[in-house]
Design a protein around this motif. Structure first.
Motif, PDB file in Angstrom:
ATOM      1  N   TYR A   1      13.395  44.928  22.737  1.00 46.16           N
ATOM      2  CA  TYR A   1      13.775  44.819  21.305  1.00 46.16           C
ATOM      3  C   TYR A   1      15.195  44.318  21.610  1.00 46.16           C
TER       4      TYR A   1
ATOM      5  N   GLU B   1       8.930  52.973  12.882  1.00 50.94           N
ATOM      6  CA  GLU B   1       9.673  52.026  12.212  1.00 50.94           C
ATOM      7  C   GLU B   1      11.333  52.364  11.987  1.00 50.94           C
ATOM      8  N   GLN B   2      11.723  51.239  11.288  1.00 47.21           N
ATOM      9  CA  GLN B   2      13.535  51.354  11.672  1.00 47.21           C
ATOM     10  C   GLN B   2      14.228  52.756  11.136  1.00 47.21           C
TER      11      GLN B   2
ATOM     12  N   TRP C   1      14.344  55.037  14.272  1.00 42.45           N
ATOM     13  CA  TRP C   1      15.553  54.608  15.086  1.00 42.45           C
ATOM     14  C   TRP C   1      16.714  55.055  14.446  1.00 42.45           C
TER      15      TRP C   1
END
Length: 231
Positions: free
Chosen positions: A86, A148-149, A152
């Motif tokens: 990523y 998902e984001q 994070w």
């Protein structure tokens, strides 16, 4: 309500946190590691998903992972076969972010006596990442690929909690995105299930006060540069 002394202690743990790049050959008690991680797990996460997973490496396990990564990293042919899963950094750098990045890099290299043309010296310093800067504890963090984001963002708060809880015990850390390039080697060494993605690594231990690189204190922008009060 907490006391002013408790406030000062929390503030000190946060503001004294720095990325330490040289550690003493001094072990960290497992009970301390367990407590740090227990405290860190109080980090908030959306709907209490708690997306973090931690692999704590000490002793031969830490050495084995470092050896495997360095065998690839020090070979130009092998190193090119490993890429990040990523994008940690932006694909296109602009000011002021590139300016800050360059400054901290040159500040560190200057302390170490590395001139701009000393590419081998810089490469050797970068390679020390994969020894966890000789810290007795190496942490590898993973996340389920389904997340998902938002998860994070939650993960970042968990990582910060670890670093602050470590400081409260006189320990130091260095969060390390460098490990993401070698996620396939990490997955093999740690036998990660296929659903886990490597987030980053972290060195944890006792800072070596005699090492010049540990004197680096990075700058922070004043509030006026990044805060707007809206009434």
């Amino acid at each position: 309500m907490i006391s002013s002394q408790q406030q000062e202690a929390v503030d000190a743990a946060i503001t004294s946190r720095r990325s330490i790049r040289a550690f003493l050959d001094k072990q960290v008690e497992r009970t301390d590691l367990e407590r740090i991680l227990e405290v860190a797990a109080r980090a908030p996460s959306g709907t209490n998903t708690q997306p973090w997973k931690v692999y704590v490496l000490t002793g031969q396990a830490r050495v084995a992972l470092s050896d495997a990564i360095l065998a690839a990293h020090t070979s130009p042919e092998l190193s090119r076969q490993h890429t990040e899963e990523y994008a940690y950094y932006p694909r296109e750098w602009v000011s002021p972010f590139i300016d800050r990045r360059r400054k901290v890099g040159w500040d560190l290299y200057s302390l170490l006596g590395l001139a701009r043309e000393d590419k081998p010296g810089m490469a050797a310093q970068h390679a020390r990442n994969f020894r966890f800067f000789d810290a007795p504890v190496g942490l590898i963090f993973t996340i389920d690929r389904i997340m998902e984001q938002g998860s994070w963002l939650d993960y970042g708060m968990f990582l910060q909690n670890i670093m602050v809880a470590a400081r409260a015990r006189g320990l130091d850390t260095c969060p390390q995105a460098a490990f993401t390039q070698y996620h396939r080697i990490i997955a093999e060494q740690l036998q990660l299930p296929s659903n886990e993605m490597v987030v980053c690594g972290m060195a944890l231990g006792w800072a070596d006060p005699a090492k010049i690189e540990n004197s680096l204190v990075t700058e922070r922008e004043p509030l006026s540069r990044f805060v707007e009060f809206v009434n």
